[in-house]
Design a protein around this motif. Sequence first.
Motif: not given
Length: 157
Positions: A38-43
């Motif tokens: 999930i690193r770099g994804m929108y919340l």
Amino acid sequence: MASWKYPQLDVDELKIAKAVIRDVPESIRDLYNVCKAIRGMYLNDAKDFLNRVLEEKEALPFWRYNKGASHKSNISAKWKIKAGRYPKKAIRQVLKVLENAEANATNKGLDVDKLIIRHIAAHKGITLQRYMPRAFGRATAKYRRTSNIEVILEEVE
């Protein structure tokens, strides 16, 4: 208790929200792969993805600590890897720290729809050693491993 230091990022402190959860009773092996996914994804996208993994509609890819992880047919092609699992306990802990960071961002007045996960990492925590009694008066060491999770959300334009 030791002080906690976040990584130094070259962003404005008014545009970020931080959260940390310490001594989570979860192995670092599962948390590492959840954080990497999930690193770099929108919340909101990250929370939707993790909820799909909790419902076993999509598998979480395992890049590291994947010995014995079988290939899953419901892994998205964007990951370019087939080995995956459904680490539900680790995902619940990561969702908890993401909700905490989202509440901190709301408290700072940041727009929740524009938040990306700028930094998320899992580190080894303390290891508790216990003893399990065995036959003939012996005892075996039993280790309870914990982890720390840190997250930094950034508001993008």
